[in-house]
Design a protein around this motif. Structure first.
Motif, PDB file in Angstrom:
ATOM      1  N   LEU A 121       0.842  -1.188   0.000  1.00 43.60           N
ATOM      2  CA  LEU A 121       0.000   0.000   0.000  1.00 43.60           C
ATOM      3  C   LEU A 121       0.881   1.242   0.000  1.00 43.60           C
ATOM      4  O   LEU A 121       2.019   1.198   0.452  1.00 43.60           O
ATOM      5  N   GLY A 122       0.352   2.323  -0.505  1.00 43.40           N
ATOM      6  CA  GLY A 122       1.094   3.576  -0.425  1.00 43.40           C
ATOM      7  C   GLY A 122       1.150   4.301  -1.744  1.00 43.40           C
ATOM      8  O   GLY A 122       0.635   3.839  -2.768  1.00 43.40           O
ATOM      9  N   ASP A 153      -0.535  -4.443   6.588  1.00 40.63           N
ATOM     10  CA  ASP A 153       0.815  -4.518   7.151  1.00 40.63           C
ATOM     11  C   ASP A 153       1.885  -4.026   6.177  1.00 40.63           C
ATOM     12  O   ASP A 153       3.046  -3.889   6.555  1.00 40.63           O
ATOM     13  N   THR A 154       1.494  -3.737   4.937  1.00 43.52           N
ATOM     14  CA  THR A 154       2.455  -3.218   3.951  1.00 43.52           C
ATOM     15  C   THR A 154       2.478  -1.696   3.893  1.00 43.52           C
ATOM     16  O   THR A 154       3.204  -1.126   3.080  1.00 43.52           O
ATOM     17  N   LEU A 155       1.671  -1.044   4.737  1.00 41.75           N
ATOM     18  CA  LEU A 155       1.678   0.423   4.773  1.00 41.75           C
ATOM     19  C   LEU A 155       3.076   0.926   5.074  1.00 41.75           C
ATOM     20  O   LEU A 155       3.786   0.350   5.899  1.00 41.75           O
ATOM     21  N   PRO A 156       3.478   2.019   4.430  1.00 45.30           N
ATOM     22  CA  PRO A 156       4.768   2.575   4.766  1.00 45.30           C
ATOM     23  C   PRO A 156       4.739   3.129   6.201  1.00 45.30           C
ATOM     24  O   PRO A 156       3.665   3.483   6.698  1.00 45.30           O
TER      25      PRO A 156
END
Length: 163
Positions: A121-122, A153-156
């Motif tokens: 994500l991001g 959980d992939t958010l920066p």
């Protein structure tokens, strides 16, 4: 209601599926494909500069343009088949991001897909042209993931404290 669906190689099925799911049955759906001038322009330039002064009939840029046009038509045909309802097919050429924004003028919805790093994500999940379109679209935008989105959980990480 007019819904513009930006059709690009690699992400078009998700955009068409989103249009099928979110556009009212009576909406006018416009399938839009934009061909950039870069590749044919490079072929024309290389030929003129290196090989073909005075032999325009051998310019490979012309063939590249024809192949790009045929590819765009096939892509729009496949998208129209997947949409499975009446639609308009629109082919444009030029600076992709500006052509998409111009085509969306007067529309009630623009459907497009993330085309950057889709592993997390991001902001990097959108390429430069897509970011431009999202920032400048003259109508509401439906931004879709071309495949299932990555987990939260992939958010920066959040930005650090101000200095």
């Amino acid at each position: 209601m007019t819904v513009v669906v930006w059709i690009t190689e690699g992400t078009w099925p998700a955009c068409v599926d989103a249009a099928r799911a979110h556009a009212p049955q009576d909406a006018e759906v416009v399938l839009l494909h934009v061909s950039g001038p870069d590749v044919p322009g490079l072929a024309h330039g290389a030929f003129a500069g290196l090989l073909g002064r005075g032999h325009r009939e051998r310019d490979p840029g012309d063939r590249v343009e024809r192949l790009a046009d045929a590819s765009a038509r096939r892509l729009l045909d496949a998208a129209a088949d997947r949409l499975a309802r009446p639609c308009t097919r629109l082919e444009r050429s030029g600076r992709t991001e500006r052509q998409v924004v111009a085509a969306a003028e007067g529309a009630e919805l623009l459907v497009l897909a993330r085309d950057g790093d889709r592993s997390r994500l991001g902001p990097h999940s959108m390429g430069p042209a897509t970011r431009f379109v999202v920032d400048h679209a003259p109508c509401p935008v439906l931004l879709v993931w071309p495949e299932p989105p990555p987990g939260a959980d992939t958010l920066p990480p959040p930005p650090g404290p101000p200095r």
